[in-house]
Design a protein around this motif. Sequence first.
Motif, PDB file in Angstrom:
ATOM      1  N   GLY A 161       7.210   7.761  -2.919  1.00 56.32           N
ATOM      2  CA  GLY A 161       6.868   7.725  -4.327  1.00 56.32           C
ATOM      3  C   GLY A 161       6.991   6.342  -4.920  1.00 56.32           C
ATOM      4  N   ALA A 162       7.315   6.297  -6.188  1.00 55.14           N
ATOM      5  CA  ALA A 162       7.290   5.037  -6.935  1.00 55.14           C
ATOM      6  C   ALA A 162       8.492   4.148  -6.663  1.00 55.14           C
ATOM      7  N   PHE A 163       9.395   4.542  -5.731  1.00 57.88           N
ATOM      8  CA  PHE A 163      10.523   3.678  -5.409  1.00 57.88           C
ATOM      9  C   PHE A 163      10.046   2.385  -4.751  1.00 57.88           C
ATOM     10  N   SER A 164       8.896   2.432  -4.064  1.00 55.61           N
ATOM     11  CA  SER A 164       8.395   1.227  -3.408  1.00 55.61           C
ATOM     12  C   SER A 164       7.412   0.458  -4.280  1.00 55.61           C
ATOM     13  N   GLU A 165       6.724   1.125  -5.176  1.00 56.55           N
ATOM     14  CA  GLU A 165       5.829   0.483  -6.137  1.00 56.55           C
ATOM     15  C   GLU A 165       5.297   1.569  -7.056  1.00 56.55           C
ATOM     16  N   PRO A 166       4.824   1.222  -8.254  1.00 62.94           N
ATOM     17  CA  PRO A 166       4.276   2.258  -9.133  1.00 62.94           C
ATOM     18  C   PRO A 166       3.074   2.935  -8.488  1.00 62.94           C
ATOM     19  N   LYS A 167       3.028   4.262  -8.642  1.00 63.37           N
ATOM     20  CA  LYS A 167       1.888   5.009  -8.105  1.00 63.37           C
ATOM     21  C   LYS A 167       1.732   6.300  -8.894  1.00 63.37           C
ATOM     22  N   ASP A 168       0.528   6.890  -8.750  1.00 69.71           N
ATOM     23  CA  ASP A 168       0.239   8.100  -9.509  1.00 69.71           C
ATOM     24  C   ASP A 168       0.772   9.331  -8.776  1.00 69.71           C
ATOM     25  N   ILE A 169       0.579  10.495  -9.401  1.00 71.23           N
ATOM     26  CA  ILE A 169       1.153  11.730  -8.867  1.00 71.23           C
ATOM     27  C   ILE A 169       0.563  12.099  -7.505  1.00 71.23           C
ATOM     28  N   PRO A 170      -0.775  12.117  -7.311  1.00 71.62           N
ATOM     29  CA  PRO A 170      -1.294  12.492  -5.980  1.00 71.62           C
ATOM     30  C   PRO A 170      -0.769  11.598  -4.862  1.00 71.62           C
ATOM     31  N   GLU A 171      -0.716  10.298  -5.107  1.00 71.04           N
ATOM     32  CA  GLU A 171      -0.226   9.389  -4.068  1.00 71.04           C
ATOM     33  C   GLU A 171       1.258   9.613  -3.802  1.00 71.04           C
ATOM     34  N   THR A 172       2.012   9.922  -4.857  1.00 67.42           N
ATOM     35  CA  THR A 172       3.437  10.210  -4.691  1.00 67.42           C
ATOM     36  C   THR A 172       3.645  11.443  -3.832  1.00 67.42           C
ATOM     37  N   VAL A 173       2.861  12.500  -4.087  1.00 66.32           N
ATOM     38  CA  VAL A 173       2.993  13.736  -3.318  1.00 66.32           C
ATOM     39  C   VAL A 173       2.661  13.497  -1.847  1.00 66.32           C
ATOM     40  N   ILE A 174       1.581  12.761  -1.584  1.00 65.01           N
ATOM     41  CA  ILE A 174       1.185  12.469  -0.204  1.00 65.01           C
ATOM     42  C   ILE A 174       2.289  11.689   0.508  1.00 65.01           C
ATOM     43  N   GLU A 175       2.828  10.695  -0.182  1.00 63.93           N
ATOM     44  CA  GLU A 175       3.842   9.852   0.444  1.00 63.93           C
ATOM     45  C   GLU A 175       5.136  10.633   0.682  1.00 63.93           C
ATOM     46  N   ALA A 176       5.464  11.561  -0.220  1.00 66.48           N
ATOM     47  CA  ALA A 176       6.661  12.379  -0.034  1.00 66.48           C
ATOM     48  C   ALA A 176       6.526  13.240   1.215  1.00 66.48           C
ATOM     49  N   SER A 177       5.346  13.831   1.415  1.00 70.56           N
ATOM     50  CA  SER A 177       5.122  14.627   2.619  1.00 70.56           C
ATOM     51  C   SER A 177       5.186  13.759   3.866  1.00 70.56           C
ATOM     52  N   CYS A 178       4.700  12.524   3.762  1.00 67.27           N
ATOM     53  CA  CYS A 178       4.761  11.587   4.887  1.00 67.27           C
ATOM     54  C   CYS A 178       6.206  11.292   5.266  1.00 67.27           C
ATOM     55  N   ALA A 179       7.046  11.025   4.250  1.00 62.16           N
ATOM     56  CA  ALA A 179       8.462  10.735   4.520  1.00 62.16           C
ATOM     57  C   ALA A 179       9.143  11.944   5.136  1.00 62.16           C
ATOM     58  N   ALA A 180       8.821  13.150   4.631  1.00 57.27           N
ATOM     59  CA  ALA A 180       9.417  14.362   5.183  1.00 57.27           C
ATOM     60  C   ALA A 180       9.023  14.541   6.649  1.00 57.27           C
ATOM     61  N   ALA A 181       7.770  14.258   6.970  1.00 55.40           N
ATOM     62  CA  ALA A 181       7.300  14.385   8.351  1.00 55.40           C
ATOM     63  C   ALA A 181       8.028  13.410   9.263  1.00 55.40           C
ATOM     64  N   GLN A 182       8.225  12.181   8.799  1.00 53.60           N
ATOM     65  CA  GLN A 182       8.943  11.208   9.615  1.00 53.60           C
ATOM     66  C   GLN A 182      10.377  11.638   9.866  1.00 53.60           C
TER      67      GLN A 182
END
Length: 914
Positions: A893-914
């Motif tokens: 999410g936005a901890f690495s840089e500002p981003k919108d909701i869809p990108e935040t959700v995608i990145e959260a799922s990516c982190a969970a997968a890792q």
Amino acid sequence: MNSVNDKNVTGAVLVVGAGIGGMQASLDLAESGLKVYLLERSPAIGGTMAQLDTTFPTNDCAMCIMSPKLVEVGRHLNIDILTTADIEDISGEPGNFKVKIRQHPRYINIAACTGCGDCANACPVSRLDIFNGGLSQRKAVYKPYPQAIPNAFAIEKLGVAPCRDACPINQRAQGYIALIREGRFADAYRTIKEDNPFPSVCGRVCNHRCEEACSRNEGDTPVNIMALKRFVADWVKAQVDSGQLAPETLAKPNTAVEPTNKKVAVVGSGPAGLTCALDLVRKGHSVTVYEALPVAGGMMRVGVPEYRMPYDLVQREVDEILAEGVELKLNTRIDDIPGLLDQGFDSVFVAVGAHAGIKLPIPGADLPQVSMATDFLRQVSLGESKNSNHPIRGKRVLVLGGGNVAIDAAMSAVRLGAGWVGMSCLESRETMPAHDWEVRDAEDEGISVYPSRTFKEVTSENGQVTGVRTVQVNFRGFIEGRPDFDEIPNTEEVIPADMVIFAIGQRPEIECLQNKIEMVRGRFPKADPETLATNVPGIFAGGDAVTGTSFIVNAIAAGHTAARSIDRFLKGENMAAKTIRPPKVSLEKHDIQSRIAENPAQQINRHEMQARPAAQRKLDFAEVYAGLTEEQARAEASRCLSCGVCSECLQCVYACRANAIDHNQVEEIIELNVGAVVLTPGLEPLPGSIKPEFGYGRYPNVVTSLEFERMLSASGPFAGVVKRPSDQKHPKKVAWIQCVGSRDNRCDQGYCSSVCCMYATKEAIIAREHDANIEPTIFYMDIRAFGKGFDAYIDRAEKEQGVRYIRSMVSVVKDIPGTHNLRLSYVTFAADGKPIPHEEEFDLVVLSVGLKPNAATVEMADRLGIDLNEYGFAEAPHYHPTESSRPGIYIAGAFSEPKDIPETVIEASCAAAQ
């Protein structure tokens, strides 16, 4: 990806931050069969998305999208939600981390709370609702938003207010003051009585350490807390006496207890004894109070003159204690206190007070015209000497002593018709132990004060007192109870007098202890300072009997302590167990001064109780001071700075049918074992005041973008109706100013916040949907629309919704006097680059503020060893966007840089997968 040793892997994950990113990561992990701890600093999950009205580019309802996730997270058996908590430390290695969590108190038991809101309805403390952008108010006990998960309230509390912390009985002063401010006087009385069974007494003769500790001392003058207590007690008395208030409505709810069949004897009916008796009766014990005098109340009844403390008020409060089941036996002297244990009592509290006066062993001290203040005041209080033939009439009376008791004796002598009254003491005029206003009152009544004197002899002729021989001294104080001073040569003087009253101290009458209780210096029973237990099991001692002459509120405190200890003793529990309380609040001086300066209600002068003229009042024993009026009391209560936020008035406790509220919760450290950590702490908007030239904070119709989101929301402060904060009128021309704080090195925010262009466009579109008369204008430097369908979204806004875009630089926003409208000065640029100045009037201005990591997030990253860039965002290794600089800790999410909701959700799922 980081590799770990499978043998050491812990099948649990900590997710920090419960916005949309944290919720998505938690659900993905939980569905994979992993245990998830979802950590959130606020009282509810949801993050910033919960505040949004809609999302772009679909313009769907933000809460409609998020609510299913809220419910799913709240119900998932693999997810434990930890709200009002921070991550403190991480040790160990990937796959096997040990995490310390600092759990902040919520003051409400989540498991018991039903979310009914009765507590908020009862709360007298209003706060700006930050969730609604400060455009509305909420109570100190609150639920952040209607759909909040957990569905439980929380109490905003900074800690114990200084006034309560300083009080020996921890009186909830801020609590009853908050209720007085709201005009809820009966509720205020109930709050006072929680800690103090003698509000009329302490509203008149307390030494009010609460006022000495009041934060307003750093600004001007303290709140007149003692006068407010008296006002409430007097108001209740008047209402009950007139039949407008039923006494039973003042009772504390839910007080029924099962009898314990334990019997306690209390010897002495002063403030310590009666307080202890009341507390013990409320715990189900049977209590009998023995009093040697014909009246109850101890020194507050026979040691305080009626002009300071009307005796009918003391009796009234004694009667209220007796009405709760305390048995009182007057004219009953107990000569063998330890023997009470052989008469069927399970415990005894020694509260005999300090009724025996002390004389100095100087020549003449035993003459018939020499008395002690305790005896003199007792005779006056019992009515033995209020007649025109009193032997003091017309005589010269000298009181030896400089404390409040000496003042009482001197002023009583004046009222009995003495021809002249004086006082003399060891202390200087500035250091006299009596309250300064009491000394001034005495001087106003013509009493002469002779400070800095030691007494050598009571002089006499033919067995009749003629005066006191004194010598001036340089008094330095007391060392182990003994005065330390030097006599000043050639200063001897005889102060003429016909009668002398010693008021230099008091001691308890200890013969009743039968030499079975260990003593201090042979004068006071020795009691444990924490429990008040003596060396004889079952016998406790407190109040003036143990400490010597002190203040009434200290005796009340001793009564409470004794009752707690006796109750534990009778139950076989550890008597030394302490109640853990939140820490004291300490406001900074600049914060105190700014609070006073910003609130007109805080800027009024302290209201003082007015004394009757000295020439009038010294003729009788009628009360000297008049109480505050209702108008004065409410105004004085409004001066309170509400230091602790929550006032601890306990109205929420009375209202809560689930018994979910616990004001004594404190911080605790929780330790968890997890295999990995996902950090999704999100961002916060920059303050609108970051660009002061735009008038935020000075002009009510300049708002931030997040505040405007709440204005648009159907659950917001205006129920979805677009209105101006200043006058509630519907704005027609609304301007958005882009890049407020973002892309601005002068504000130390040199980065683009990414989402501002799109959310401004979305707000303009939604505003038009709410009110077709709105004419939106967006002032921008350039439009950054780099998401799927974002360019088309901008085109539709301009061509179909009538949103006007002006590429420009806004220089200043000014308020137009008398209208609350706003004039924008801005510059556009011709093709050749030449600036073209403009001015335009708008009804409302919205600042599209940028986003930044909050200070708590930066501090957390520093504690955990997570590398941040110059702007406070987490730095991820190249080609590994969700990994942090520390193996096993992932970012999303936005901890690495500002981003919108869809990108935040995608990145959260990516982190969970890792």
